[in-house]
Scaffold this active site. Structure first.
Site, PDB file in Angstrom:
ATOM      1  N   LYS A  39       0.823  -1.208   0.000  1.00 56.26           N
ATOM      2  CA  LYS A  39       0.000   0.000   0.000  1.00 56.26           C
ATOM      3  C   LYS A  39       0.867   1.273   0.000  1.00 56.26           C
ATOM      4  O   LYS A  39       2.079   1.188   0.159  1.00 56.26           O
ATOM      5  CB  LYS A  39      -0.918  -0.004   1.227  1.00 56.26           C
ATOM      6  CG  LYS A  39      -1.908  -1.170   1.241  1.00 56.26           C
ATOM      7  CD  LYS A  39      -2.911  -1.032   0.116  1.00 56.26           C
ATOM      8  CE  LYS A  39      -4.074  -1.995   0.229  1.00 56.26           C
ATOM      9  NZ  LYS A  39      -3.716  -3.414   0.112  1.00 56.26           N
TER      10      LYS A  39
HETATM   11  C1  LIG Z   1      -9.942  -2.947  -1.960  1.00 55.66           C
HETATM   12  C2  LIG Z   1      -9.390  -3.654  -0.769  1.00 55.66           C
HETATM   13  N1  LIG Z   1     -10.231  -4.011   0.223  1.00 55.66           N
HETATM   14  C3  LIG Z   1      -9.788  -4.635   1.317  1.00 55.66           C
HETATM   15  C4  LIG Z   1      -8.455  -4.955   1.487  1.00 55.66           C
HETATM   16  C5  LIG Z   1      -8.055  -5.732   2.691  1.00 55.66           C
HETATM   17  O1  LIG Z   1      -7.014  -5.213   3.426  1.00 55.66           O
HETATM   18  P1  LIG Z   1      -6.069  -6.185   4.281  1.00 55.66           P
HETATM   19  O2  LIG Z   1      -5.227  -6.939   3.313  1.00 55.66           O
HETATM   20  O3  LIG Z   1      -5.296  -5.249   5.144  1.00 55.66           O
HETATM   21  O4  LIG Z   1      -6.960  -7.072   5.083  1.00 55.66           O
HETATM   22  C6  LIG Z   1      -7.540  -4.578   0.499  1.00 55.66           C
HETATM   23  C7  LIG Z   1      -6.102  -4.812   0.676  1.00 55.66           C
HETATM   24  O5  LIG Z   1      -5.425  -5.613   0.212  1.00 55.66           O
HETATM   25  C8  LIG Z   1      -8.011  -3.954  -0.672  1.00 55.66           C
HETATM   26  O6  LIG Z   1      -7.176  -3.659  -1.667  1.00 55.66           O
END
Ligand SMILES: Cc1ncc(COP(=O)(O)O)c(C=O)c1O
Length: 384
Positions: A184
């Site tokens: 990110k």
């Molecule tokens: C659009 C979207 N939603 C949700 C997530 C979930 O985040 P995490 O991987 O921190 O659980 C991500 C990240 O990868 C994402 O890109």
């Protein structure tokens, strides 16, 4: 993950983050301390909202928000088929039903013109995603949701620092959620933050992330009292320390990423078979990934060969995103299938995420561009 010569993504970490992690370690306050508080304050301020609640991941944050809003079995949630799978998974995890609406092909976000016809008496929320960090239409979704008296939840996991019509990502929905996996804009290793102006929702999310502990009037939580079914979705002080360092350096980090995106656009814009990401005039983009797509006459197989070709040249590339409604487990659960969301399907079969991070050099960008030209040329040759 493989270690490639030019990786798909790379975190931007500095001695500041190292020093802050050491400070947190030496303080012996390893959870729920001053680093978490500073990280939350900085994220709330960036998103222009009253509350920020740090959690263990973006997925955990979205799950908390849906749970706090009381969504569950029998409820429908409108969402996009073109996203990372977590945005749909959380809807299923609370027992509600995802209702997909196709995207529009410029921003790659839900087509606002298609939402109304998907709304039924069971619709309880819109969960919108800023695909690749693009915030276009967030205001439109919020307006539609308000007209129907339902909340808009902003999955801004990919959009930290993005602004649309002068408003920051995270400020459009009843609540928004950022994520901090290492690919990110900024990272905490793993982590997420819920942002909202809603005092009650923020309190509930704080309780849910912390084993259902109650919130007393001073904002402190009593340790061995539990008011509701809760979870351990806390962020550690070590993760928050990394996040504090990243947030203190945010302007520099985003500026570097912006420059790399500009260099890519300049270098790739002359390649005829490529559609580059388009940014709305109203948008100040905070680049998460750089994902051009091939022209309409390319097949998924040809795109996959090009991705494999990049990897054979030791360059990271990926097919962001496979359509969620076509994942086998989703098809099985929801009865979805090919042909239902033609724009998302067509775009998803032609996207190529190129290596993208702030330390990418002009030489590396040139190498990626030349490799892409070579692979496209090879493809054209084999078609003859
Ligand atoms: C659009 C979207 N939603 C949700 C997530 C979930 O985040 P995490 O991987 O921190 O659980 C991500 C990240 O990868 C994402 O890109």
């Amino acid at each position: 993950m493989d270690r490639l010569e030019i990786p798909l993504s790379r975190p931007d970490l500095s001695p500041l983050e190292e020093q802050l992690v050491l400070t947190a370690l030496r303080s012996e306050r390893l959870a729920m301390g001053p680093m978490t508080e500073e990280f939350e304050r900085r994220i709330a301020s960036l998103a222009g909202v009253a509350h920020a609640v740090a959690v263990s991941s973006g997925t955990a944050g979205l799950f908390c928000v849906l749970t706090a809003l009381g969504l569950g079995p029998g409820d429908e949630v409108i969402t996009t088929p073109f996203s990372f799978v977590a945005s749909t998974n959380v809807i299923l995890q609370v027992g509600a039903k995802p209702v997909f609406v196709d995207i529009e092909p410029v921003s790659l976000n839900i087509d606002p013109g298609l939402i109304e016809r998907a709304i039924t008496p069971r619709t309880r929320a819109i969960l919108a995603v800023e695909a690749f960090g693009n915030p276009t239409h967030m205001d439109a979704y919020a307006n539609i949701a308000a007209r129907h008296g339902i909340p808009m939840i902003e999955d801004c996991c990919e959009a930290l620092g993005t602004r649309h019509t002068g408003r920051p990502a995270g400020s459009f929905g009843r609540a928004g959620v950022f994520a901090f996996y290492p690919n990110k804009q900024i990272t905490t290793g793993e982590g997420g933050v819920i942002v909202t102006d809603d005092d009650h929702l923020a309190g509930l999310c704080r309780s849910l992330r912390n084993q259902g502990r109650p919130i007393d009037p001073t904002g402190r939580q009593r340790w061995l009292s539990h008011e509701r079914l809760g979870y351990n979705f806390r962020m550690s002080e070590l993760q928050a320390a990394v996040g504090v360092g990243q947030m203190r350096r945010l302007a520099t980090i985003l500026e570097r990423r912006n420059l790399v995106a500009k260099q890519y656009i300049d270098r790739l814009s002359a390649i005829p078979d490529l559609v580059l990401p388009t940014v709305d005039r109203d948008t100040e983009m905070s680049w998460f990934v750089f994902v051009p797509r091939l022209g309409v006459d390319y097949t998924r197989e040809e795109r996959d060969e090009i991705i494999d070709g990049f990897r054979a040249h030791d360059i990271g590339a990926a097919d962001y995103f496979p359509c969620i409604h076509l994942l086998p487990f989703i098809r099985e659960r929801l009865g979805t299938g090919p042909g239902q969301f033609p724009i998302a399907e067509s775009i998803s079969s032609r996207t190529i995420a190129l290596p993208f991070h702030g330390q990418l050099t002009e030489r590396e960008i040139e190498l990626v561009a030349q490799t892409l030209e070579l692979l496209l040329g090879r493809n054209t040759f084999s078609r003859r």
